[in-house]
Structures are given as structure tokens and as C-alpha cells.
Motif scaffolding. Structure first.
Motif, PDB file in Angstrom:
ATOM      1  N   ASP A 182       0.827  -1.206   0.000  1.00 59.72           N
ATOM      2  CA  ASP A 182       0.000   0.000   0.000  1.00 59.72           C
ATOM      3  C   ASP A 182       0.859   1.253   0.000  1.00 59.72           C
ATOM      4  OD1 ASP A 182      -2.288  -1.495   0.045  1.00 59.72           O
ATOM      5  OD2 ASP A 182      -2.507  -1.424   2.225  1.00 59.72           O
ATOM      6  N   LYS A 183       1.896   1.217   0.822  1.00 60.25           N
ATOM      7  CA  LYS A 183       2.771   2.388   0.854  1.00 60.25           C
ATOM      8  C   LYS A 183       4.162   2.016   1.335  1.00 60.25           C
ATOM      9  CE  LYS A 183       0.886   3.782   5.288  1.00 60.25           C
ATOM     10  NZ  LYS A 183       0.344   4.816   6.128  1.00 60.25           N
ATOM     11  N   VAL A 184       5.073   2.936   1.071  1.00 59.11           N
ATOM     12  CA  VAL A 184       6.462   2.739   1.493  1.00 59.11           C
ATOM     13  C   VAL A 184       6.854   3.948   2.342  1.00 59.11           C
ATOM     14  CG1 VAL A 184       8.853   2.416   0.733  1.00 59.11           C
ATOM     15  CG2 VAL A 184       6.971   1.508  -0.666  1.00 59.11           C
ATOM     16  N   GLU A 185       7.361   3.663   3.526  1.00 57.71           N
ATOM     17  CA  GLU A 185       7.804   4.760   4.397  1.00 57.71           C
ATOM     18  C   GLU A 185       9.294   4.607   4.663  1.00 57.71           C
ATOM     19  OE1 GLU A 185       5.480   4.280   7.940  1.00 57.71           O
ATOM     20  OE2 GLU A 185       3.622   4.945   6.985  1.00 57.71           O
ATOM     21  N   PHE A 186       9.942   5.736   4.903  1.00 57.31           N
ATOM     22  CA  PHE A 186      11.359   5.683   5.270  1.00 57.31           C
ATOM     23  C   PHE A 186      11.444   5.745   6.787  1.00 57.31           C
ATOM     24  CE2 PHE A 186      11.729   8.399   1.218  1.00 57.31           C
ATOM     25  CZ  PHE A 186      11.619   7.270   0.423  1.00 57.31           C
ATOM     26  N   HIS A 187      12.125   4.807   7.368  1.00 54.31           N
ATOM     27  CA  HIS A 187      12.259   4.779   8.825  1.00 54.31           C
ATOM     28  C   HIS A 187      13.715   4.750   9.236  1.00 54.31           C
ATOM     29  CE1 HIS A 187       7.996   2.984   9.628  1.00 54.31           C
ATOM     30  NE2 HIS A 187       7.968   4.178   9.093  1.00 54.31           N
ATOM     31  N   ARG A 188      13.992   5.534  10.235  1.00 57.70           N
ATOM     32  CA  ARG A 188      15.332   5.515  10.807  1.00 57.70           C
ATOM     33  C   ARG A 188      15.228   4.938  12.208  1.00 57.70           C
ATOM     34  NH1 ARG A 188      19.627   8.605   9.360  1.00 57.70           N
ATOM     35  NH2 ARG A 188      18.349  10.165   8.329  1.00 57.70           N
ATOM     36  N   GLU A 189      16.117   3.984  12.485  1.00 59.27           N
ATOM     37  CA  GLU A 189      16.119   3.391  13.822  1.00 59.27           C
ATOM     38  C   GLU A 189      17.179   4.082  14.665  1.00 59.27           C
ATOM     39  OE1 GLU A 189      16.589  -0.899  13.944  1.00 59.27           O
ATOM     40  OE2 GLU A 189      17.230  -0.753  16.022  1.00 59.27           O
ATOM     41  N   THR A 190      16.764   4.528  15.821  1.00 62.98           N
ATOM     42  CA  THR A 190      17.748   5.105  16.722  1.00 62.98           C
ATOM     43  C   THR A 190      17.690   4.326  18.009  1.00 62.98           C
ATOM     44  OG1 THR A 190      16.106   6.651  17.554  1.00 62.98           O
ATOM     45  CG2 THR A 190      17.553   7.449  15.810  1.00 62.98           C
ATOM     46  N   GLU A 191      18.778   4.332  18.725  1.00 68.79           N
ATOM     47  CA  GLU A 191      18.758   3.622  19.982  1.00 68.79           C
ATOM     48  C   GLU A 191      19.236   4.513  21.115  1.00 68.79           C
ATOM     49  OE1 GLU A 191      20.304  -0.504  20.169  1.00 68.79           O
ATOM     50  OE2 GLU A 191      20.699   0.150  22.217  1.00 68.79           O
ATOM     51  N   GLU A 192      18.401   4.605  22.119  1.00 69.13           N
ATOM     52  CA  GLU A 192      18.776   5.372  23.302  1.00 69.13           C
ATOM     53  C   GLU A 192      18.525   4.487  24.496  1.00 69.13           C
ATOM     54  OE1 GLU A 192      16.078   8.683  23.024  1.00 69.13           O
ATOM     55  OE2 GLU A 192      16.640   8.854  20.932  1.00 69.13           O
ATOM     56  N   ASN A 193      19.535   4.312  25.311  1.00 67.78           N
ATOM     57  CA  ASN A 193      19.430   3.531  26.541  1.00 67.78           C
ATOM     58  C   ASN A 193      18.788   2.167  26.327  1.00 67.78           C
ATOM     59  OD1 ASN A 193      20.427   5.834  27.889  1.00 67.78           O
ATOM     60  ND2 ASN A 193      18.342   6.678  27.975  1.00 67.78           N
ATOM     61  N   GLY A 194      19.210   1.511  25.275  1.00 68.57           N
ATOM     62  CA  GLY A 194      18.722   0.155  25.054  1.00 68.57           C
ATOM     63  C   GLY A 194      17.324   0.060  24.486  1.00 68.57           C
ATOM     64  N   VAL A 195      16.771   1.193  24.097  1.00 66.56           N
ATOM     65  CA  VAL A 195      15.439   1.155  23.494  1.00 66.56           C
ATOM     66  C   VAL A 195      15.578   1.521  22.022  1.00 66.56           C
ATOM     67  CG1 VAL A 195      13.152   2.195  23.440  1.00 66.56           C
ATOM     68  CG2 VAL A 195      14.277   1.757  25.617  1.00 66.56           C
ATOM     69  N   SER A 196      15.088   0.631  21.153  1.00 66.02           N
ATOM     70  CA  SER A 196      15.168   0.982  19.739  1.00 66.02           C
ATOM     71  C   SER A 196      13.877   1.677  19.338  1.00 66.02           C
ATOM     72  CB  SER A 196      15.446  -0.257  18.887  1.00 66.02           C
ATOM     73  OG  SER A 196      14.298  -1.038  18.757  1.00 66.02           O
ATOM     74  N   ARG A 197      14.039   2.792  18.707  1.00 65.36           N
ATOM     75  CA  ARG A 197      12.891   3.583  18.273  1.00 65.36           C
ATOM     76  C   ARG A 197      12.913   3.723  16.771  1.00 65.36           C
ATOM     77  NH1 ARG A 197      10.484   6.891  21.947  1.00 65.36           N
ATOM     78  NH2 ARG A 197      11.411   6.889  24.015  1.00 65.36           N
ATOM     79  N   MET A 198      11.747   3.654  16.199  1.00 62.37           N
ATOM     80  CA  MET A 198      11.617   3.855  14.766  1.00 62.37           C
ATOM     81  C   MET A 198      10.994   5.221  14.550  1.00 62.37           C
ATOM     82  SD  MET A 198      12.705   1.267  13.209  1.00 62.37           S
ATOM     83  CE  MET A 198      13.245  -0.347  13.752  1.00 62.37           C
ATOM     84  N   ARG A 199      11.622   5.974  13.710  1.00 61.09           N
ATOM     85  CA  ARG A 199      11.074   7.283  13.388  1.00 61.09           C
ATOM     86  C   ARG A 199      10.864   7.368  11.899  1.00 61.09           C
ATOM     87  NH1 ARG A 199       9.596   8.433  17.761  1.00 61.09           N
ATOM     88  NH2 ARG A 199      10.794   9.362  19.440  1.00 61.09           N
ATOM     89  N   GLU A 200       9.714   7.850  11.528  1.00 60.08           N
ATOM     90  CA  GLU A 200       9.492   8.043  10.100  1.00 60.08           C
ATOM     91  C   GLU A 200      10.258   9.271   9.642  1.00 60.08           C
ATOM     92  OE1 GLU A 200       5.416   8.021   8.858  1.00 60.08           O
ATOM     93  OE2 GLU A 200       5.979   8.377   6.768  1.00 60.08           O
ATOM     94  N   VAL A 201      10.928   9.119   8.517  1.00 57.79           N
ATOM     95  CA  VAL A 201      11.690  10.231   7.948  1.00 57.79           C
ATOM     96  C   VAL A 201      10.933  10.659   6.691  1.00 57.79           C
ATOM     97  CG1 VAL A 201      13.936  10.932   7.037  1.00 57.79           C
ATOM     98  CG2 VAL A 201      13.810   9.117   8.740  1.00 57.79           C
TER      99      VAL A 201
END
Lengths: 167, 204
Positions: free
Chosen positions: A73-92
Motif C-alpha cells: 500500500d505504501k512505502v515509508e522511510f524509517h530511521r532506527e535510533t537507539e537510546e538507553n537500550g530502546v530501539s525507536r523507529m522514526r518516520e523520515v
């Protein structure tokens, strides 16, 4: 030697597979897309990930604004960052590629997330992707689908027959 | 004056004694053994549903080392990476893997039904058991393992939310005590090495 044959193989792959054809005309287009690949998806998965490298051989910055594929349906760009052992996905929303720079989407850092997969991505098959750049316009590439959880491009079976990486 | 002098002497003596004593401590006491096992309050009782439809608890796996990875099937990048690395590690461990039970516990019970997890896990080592449960059951495990789990707001609305979560694999010993964490982005070979070491250390 190994490196040289690898490069030859990559060039052959890009030319041979008919992918990124626009990328191969630097006189017209200074954006080159290298080694597009995707991961096979586990059964029932609603999302998938694709990776590639964008090289800007030009003298002005360009921005990757979006991507589409007929398989999702769609394609998103995601950047994974890690802070204090937590991986976060952020849409770019857009990815800037400065002149002379290279931006690589790879596992654990940045990926193209395909949302709403219409069919499972199967190892050995290809995923068509169309990338939309602000200046370079749209560039169509074919991503080779590697194993589930693969960490890099380089699935032999996804290559067009007749090309070998050599030893 | 005499009192003051006396006080000063006492203070000096006390100071000297404490310096001597702390020097003694520094020289003679063994290095503090850094241990994370046993006492750390990570983990605890849980009741969940396994991909094979069995209701399981922490007691189910007593006698085996537990390798627990928390994730969700909607996650396209980090979770397949980790599950694939765990699969590689199990392969590398050979027969030692028999002492180990790998678990994939969802942090997304809304979407990860037992069936969805069972299907998803067919892409990885068949020894990995998927666990899901009610929201309350999963919340309770998340709390016990002190996980950070946060549902990210979908940018465009809809059901395609992502979840930020702790990127560690938890190792529990055969008595159910927390031993250590392994970073989920370690490659399979490295996870196997870490597991061998932890299991060997415990046997000593």
C-alpha cells in the motif's frame, strides 16, 4: 582481485537486470541507486523492509521524497535510533543526499518499510520499487529479495542467471 | 585548651585509622564480583499462551535456560534481525542448545494473535516458541522484565502503528533467575559465544 570481480559483478547486475536504468545515465541524472535489496517476509507479515544506497554524483543536493511499489500500500522511510537500550523507529519524511554523498539504507539504521504488503516477499524474487527524487525525478529499481532477516545484499539466486560474483 | 588538643588528637587518630583501614580495604579485599544473577528483580511469574496453543507459565520452562526476546510481528527490521540471529546462534550451539528454550514474546497482543505468531515464526528456527496473551498478561510480563514499550502514534492514523521497545535478549537460568542481557543487534555467532560463556560460568 576479489573486490574487482565483485565490482564487475555489481555493474553487470545493475546493467544486466535492467534495474536502475536511469541511474546509469549520469550525464542526465546525477543520482545513482546501488544494490537495492529486500528481505523475504515471514508468512502473514503485513510489513516488509527494503534497503539500498543512493549516491549523488552531482553538484547540488537532492532529496528522496518517497517510494512506491505495486506490492504494498505504501512505502515509508524509517530511521532506527537507539537510546538507553530502546530501539525507536522514526518516520523520515524525506532523505537528503548532499552532492558527492552517499546514503545507505541498511538493517538497524534506516530502512524502507513497506506497509500493507499485498503478497509475501519471497526469497529469490524481485521487488519493483520506484523512488521519487525532488530533482532527479523518478527512478525505477528492482530489489533482489534475500532471506528473511538477511543482513545484506548478495543473494545469488536473486541475480539474473549467468552472472557470478566469482571467487 | 587541653580538651581541644585532646579532641584534635582523637580526630587525627580517627582519620589516620580510617585512611589505614580504607587502604587495607583497597589492597586486601577481593575485587567486587560483578554479578547480575539471582538478586536482580528482573523477571517473574507469568501466564501466557504459546504458539502451540498450550497455556504456559514461567514454571513450564524450569530446568532450562530461557532466552527471551520481546518484539512484534509487525516490525520489519529489528525483529527479523534478532530472530534470525537467535536462529543462527541455536545452530552454532549444537547440542548445547538443548539446555535452552528460546522464547519470542510479543509486546503487541492486539495484533499478534497466537495464529499470527505461529505463522510468522515458521521463518525462523523451529525451537523458538512464540508467546502471546491478553493485554493484561502481556502488560504484566512487560512490567516484570522492566521493558520499555511505547506505541508510537501512527503518522497518518490507521492501524499501522510501530512500537518502540527494549532491544535486549534476556537470559534466565534454569531456576528462572535473571542472568544477563544480550544486545539484540549482536550477530548470531556472538550470541552463541555469549550464551556458551554464561552457561559455562554457571556450571562452575
Amino acid at each position: 582481485m576479489r573486490r574487482a570481480s565483485y565490482l564487475v559483478a555489481v555493474v553487470l547486475l545493475v546493467f544486466g537486470s535492467g534495474s536502475a536504468t536511469q541511474a546509469q545515465t549520469p550525464a542526465v541524472n546525477s543520482i545513482v541507486v546501488e544494490q537495492p535489496w529486500a528481505r523475504a517476509t515471514p508468512p502473514g507479515a503485513k510489513t516488509g523492509a527494503a534497503y539500498l544506497t543512493v549516491v549523488n554524483n552531482g553538484t547540488t543536493a537532492d532529496r528522496l521524497l518517497g517510494a512506491t511499489t505495486p506490492l504494498a500500500d505504501k512505502v515509508e522511510f524509517h530511521r532506527e535510533t537507539e537510546e538507553n537500550g530502546v530501539s525507536r523507529m522514526r518516520e523520515v519524511p524525506a532523505v537528503e543526499v548532499k552532492p558527492g554523498a552517499k546514503v545507505t539504507f541498511k538493517p538497524g539504521e534506516m530502512h524502507m518499510m513497506m506497509v500493507g504488503l499485498k503478497q509475501p516477499l519471497k526469497e529469490g524474487q524481485n521487488l519493483p520499487l520506484t523512488l521519487q527524487f525532488e530533482k532527479a525525478g523518478s527512478i525505477a529499481v528492482t530489489a533482489a529479495i534475500g532471506k528473511v532477516g538477511a543482513m545484506k545484499h548478495g543473494n545469488m539466486r536473486a541475480m539474473p542467471p549467468g552472472y557470478s560474483m566469482g571467487k | 585548651m587541653i580538651v581541644k588538643l585532646g579532641t584534635a588528637i582523637v580526630v587525627l587518630l580517627a582519620l589516620a585509622a580510617s585512611i589505614t583501614f580504607s587502604t587495607y580495604l583497597m589492597i586486601h579485599l577481593p575485587e567486587p564480583k560483578i554479578t547480575t544473577s539471582g538478586t536482580a528483580a528482573i523477571g517473574g511469574p507469568f501466564t501466557l499462551v504459546a504458539t502451540n496453543n498450550e497455556t504456559v507459565s514461567d514454571q513450564t520452562y524450569r530446568g532450562k535456560w530461557l532466552l527471551i526476546y520481546f518484539g512484534y510481528t509487525y516490525c520489519p527490521d529489528a525483529c527479523p534481525t534478532a530472530l534470525n540471529s537467535i536462529s543462527v546462534a541455536l545452530e552454532k550451539l549444537g547440542s548445547q542448545a538443548n539446555d535452552l528454550q528460546p522464547l519470542f514474546v510479543t509486546v503487541d497482543p492486539d495484533r499478534d494473535t497466537r495464529e499470527a505468531m505461529a505463522k510468522y515464526l515458521t521463518s525462523f528456527d523451529s525451537r523458538i516458541i512464540g508467546l502471546t496473551g491478553t493485554k493484561e498478561q502481556i502488560d504484566s510480563v512487560i512490567k516484570e522484565y522492566r521493558l520499555y514499550v511505547s506505541r508510537e502514534k501512527p503518522e497518518h492514523g490507521g492501524d499501522d502503528y510501530l512500537i518502540s521497545h527494549s532491544s535486549y535478549i534476556y537470559l534466565m537460568d534454569p531456576q528462572g533467575r535473571f542472568v544477563n542481557v544480550i544486545h539484540a543487534e549482536e550477530i548470531g555467532d556472538e550470541i552463541a559465544i555469549r550464551l556458551r560463556k554464561e552457561m559455562a560460568d554457571a556450571g562452575r
